[in-house]
Write a protein that holds these residues in place. Sequence first.
Motif, PDB file in Angstrom:
ATOM      1  N   UNK A   1       9.277   6.806   5.603  1.00  0.00           N
ATOM      2  CA  UNK A   1       8.758   6.703   6.965  1.00  0.00           C
ATOM      3  C   UNK A   1       7.708   5.602   7.065  1.00  0.00           C
ATOM      4  N   UNK A   2       6.828   5.522   6.088  1.00  0.00           N
ATOM      5  CA  UNK A   2       5.815   4.460   6.071  1.00  0.00           C
ATOM      6  C   UNK A   2       6.435   3.076   5.968  1.00  0.00           C
ATOM      7  N   UNK A   3       7.461   2.952   5.122  1.00  0.00           N
ATOM      8  CA  UNK A   3       8.162   1.672   5.013  1.00  0.00           C
ATOM      9  C   UNK A   3       8.796   1.287   6.340  1.00  0.00           C
ATOM     10  N   UNK A   4       9.438   2.243   6.995  1.00  0.00           N
ATOM     11  CA  UNK A   4      10.131   1.949   8.255  1.00  0.00           C
ATOM     12  C   UNK A   4       9.149   1.501   9.337  1.00  0.00           C
ATOM     13  N   UNK A   5       8.018   2.182   9.456  1.00  0.00           N
ATOM     14  CA  UNK A   5       7.045   1.811  10.480  1.00  0.00           C
ATOM     15  C   UNK A   5       6.408   0.454  10.185  1.00  0.00           C
ATOM     16  N   UNK A   6       6.119   0.207   8.911  1.00  0.00           N
ATOM     17  CA  UNK A   6       5.533  -1.082   8.542  1.00  0.00           C
ATOM     18  C   UNK A   6       6.535  -2.210   8.732  1.00  0.00           C
TER      19      UNK A   6
ATOM     20  N   UNK B   1       0.819  -1.211   0.000  1.00  0.00           N
ATOM     21  CA  UNK B   1       0.000   0.000   0.000  1.00  0.00           C
ATOM     22  C   UNK B   1       0.852   1.259   0.000  1.00  0.00           C
ATOM     23  N   UNK B   2       1.944   1.258   0.736  1.00  0.00           N
ATOM     24  CA  UNK B   2       2.835   2.423   0.772  1.00  0.00           C
ATOM     25  C   UNK B   2       3.425   2.669  -0.607  1.00  0.00           C
ATOM     26  N   UNK B   3       3.913   1.613  -1.250  1.00  0.00           N
ATOM     27  CA  UNK B   3       4.505   1.767  -2.577  1.00  0.00           C
ATOM     28  C   UNK B   3       3.459   2.206  -3.594  1.00  0.00           C
ATOM     29  N   UNK B   4       2.277   1.630  -3.521  1.00  0.00           N
ATOM     30  CA  UNK B   4       1.199   2.010  -4.432  1.00  0.00           C
ATOM     31  C   UNK B   4       0.818   3.480  -4.266  1.00  0.00           C
TER      32      UNK B   4
END
Length: 80
Positions: free
Chosen positions: A51-56, A26-29
């Motif tokens: 930041x979204x990748x790191x948290x996920x 979802x982050x990449x999309x």
Amino acid sequence: MLEGAKSIGAEAATIALAGAAVGIGNVLSSLIHSVARNPSLAKQSFGYAILGFALTEAIALFAPMMAFLISFVFRSHKKS
């Protein structure tokens, strides 16, 4: 009986890995869609995506940690 419950608990803890995979997708999309709509904000969007990748990914690392804790650290106390 307790060993079976530990096994089920460890398996349930690894279900979070599937959720983390969906979250990273979802982050990449969202990054691709936002850059396609407004290319001038690509650098700012990329920072938010990292930041979204790191948290996920943090959630993805906590799930196997909990599975290993359930499997190997928590021992049953057998009565003699």
